[in-house]
Design a protein around this motif. Sequence first.
Motif, PDB file in Angstrom:
ATOM      1  N   PRO A  21       0.837  -1.203   0.000  1.00 44.92           N
ATOM      2  CA  PRO A  21       0.000   0.000   0.000  1.00 44.92           C
ATOM      3  C   PRO A  21       0.870   1.251   0.000  1.00 44.92           C
ATOM      4  N   ARG A  22       0.421   2.288  -0.720  1.00 46.13           N
ATOM      5  CA  ARG A  22       1.177   3.548  -0.756  1.00 46.13           C
ATOM      6  C   ARG A  22       1.019   4.310   0.553  1.00 46.13           C
ATOM      7  N   ILE A  23      -0.182   4.216   1.135  1.00 43.75           N
ATOM      8  CA  ILE A  23      -0.508   4.950   2.363  1.00 43.75           C
ATOM      9  C   ILE A  23      -1.204   4.001   3.325  1.00 43.75           C
ATOM     10  N   ILE A  24      -0.883   4.118   4.617  1.00 45.47           N
ATOM     11  CA  ILE A  24      -1.586   3.358   5.654  1.00 45.47           C
ATOM     12  C   ILE A  24      -2.062   4.352   6.712  1.00 45.47           C
ATOM     13  N   LEU A  25      -3.341   4.330   6.991  1.00 44.36           N
ATOM     14  CA  LEU A  25      -3.951   5.225   7.980  1.00 44.36           C
ATOM     15  C   LEU A  25      -4.433   4.407   9.164  1.00 44.36           C
ATOM     16  N   LEU A  26      -4.152   4.889  10.379  1.00 44.21           N
ATOM     17  CA  LEU A  26      -4.568   4.175  11.581  1.00 44.21           C
ATOM     18  C   LEU A  26      -5.123   5.149  12.609  1.00 44.21           C
ATOM     19  N   VAL A  30       3.957   9.676  10.514  1.00 36.13           N
ATOM     20  CA  VAL A  30       3.763  10.805  11.416  1.00 36.13           C
ATOM     21  C   VAL A  30       2.611  10.451  12.341  1.00 36.13           C
ATOM     22  N   GLU A  31       2.711  10.893  13.609  1.00 34.51           N
ATOM     23  CA  GLU A  31       1.704  10.577  14.620  1.00 34.51           C
ATOM     24  C   GLU A  31       1.050  11.861  15.138  1.00 34.51           C
ATOM     25  N   VAL A  89      -0.162   8.239  10.248  1.00 37.39           N
ATOM     26  CA  VAL A  89      -0.170   8.232   8.787  1.00 37.39           C
ATOM     27  C   VAL A  89       1.188   7.721   8.314  1.00 37.39           C
ATOM     28  N   ALA A  90       1.168   6.660   7.531  1.00 42.13           N
ATOM     29  CA  ALA A  90       2.412   6.111   6.986  1.00 42.13           C
ATOM     30  C   ALA A  90       2.394   6.226   5.467  1.00 42.13           C
ATOM     31  N   LEU A 126       7.383  14.029   9.267  1.00 44.53           N
ATOM     32  CA  LEU A 126       7.538  12.590   9.091  1.00 44.53           C
ATOM     33  C   LEU A 126       8.715  12.016   9.867  1.00 44.53           C
ATOM     34  N   HIS A 127       8.484  10.824  10.416  1.00 46.21           N
ATOM     35  CA  HIS A 127       9.535  10.095  11.126  1.00 46.21           C
ATOM     36  C   HIS A 127      10.100   9.061  10.160  1.00 46.21           C
TER      37      HIS A 127
END
Length: 403
Positions: A75-80, A107-108, A128-129, A162-163
Amino acid sequence: AAASLPSYPIEKLTVADLADLNADIWAMSPPCQPHTRQHDKHTQHDEMSDPRSKSFLHLIRLLRQLNNSCDGSMPRIILLENVIGFEESVSCRTYKSALLDSGYAFVEYHLTPTQVGISNDRPRYYCVAVRRQYCTSISTRMRNADNVIGKDKVARSLMNMLHVQDSEQIGKSSVYTSISPLEVVGSDSAAEAATCSLPTIASYLDNDLPPLATDPSNINTAKLATLKIPKSSIAKSASWCFDVITKEDARSACFTSSYGKYFRGTGSVLYYGQDEGGMTARQGQSDTGSTEKDTGATDVFRLVAPEERKYDSKWWERLVAGEGGEQTATPPLRYLSGTEVARLMGFPLKEDGGDNDEIETAFAFPDWCTERQKWRLLGNSINVTVSAKVAETGMRIYLFGRR
């Protein structure tokens, strides 16, 4: 296009299933129960062995396996999204380690709806990854001051959050309390200033229920009957924990799936009587919770925060007396309807109108859905407006990075 997962437990998903879906975005909100305040004394073993954690831990394993397969279906983006405190859990640390090892930057955030102009308190943790390749692409182009990306303050600000370090640095990553580039105000003094201009609860209420519906002929009596809090419930000692609001307030408590079932910590209830001035006038409080000026019977429980109230088993009798009624009467308190709670959670409702495009994408409950079912669904849901801002963070970085 969005794809639907097979209707069987997540724990049965395989790498092949996810590769076939080839989804650009994963969005998830793992079960929060192992990480809520009721379970804050659980050990690491308790958390990792909790059956409700299995689906999330299984996805983490699949993410690593998918990365190792090198078939380009990551996946390009992962949202949690989850409750605040989840970020300190073993599960989340395991997840963030998997993200970094699988080529993601993340980023959190700690955010709540008041930061986007909604009069509801629902603090949540968001992560958000984004695939690191897109971040690297942006970083390279940002060095060029003449480049479109280099001039874009939103992209630059989001990139700086971003981390991207290795797994050993996970404990040192920052949790942000605002997304300034996307106008999500800070949760400190800026947020406090913003609450002064939040809409009143009246703007979220149904027109066919009191207090907005003042003419009996305009009141949906059948609907009101399902929402009125019975005297038998109000007379219980636990009802002292109700978080009571009026249409004039500009705040409401977090709604959970137990709304309507438990009194404490599940969401606000609405006072729709005639003494609303006394409910909202916060003046002259003493240490005992009384006021220098008695503006109404509701002062006894409304003018002091729920956690600071001095217990009074007869609070509801004073409320009825303030209405000029008999003590045997039922106080004018009701639960918020499912549509009222939905508005406070940022759902665009079809019944509220709008242009054709908005109506096509608006939300509506099925006709067969009861109020209690609506509460349960919403309590297990997310705030749409806040989540959209979080998703925009990932989308902007991804779209800028792939140019």
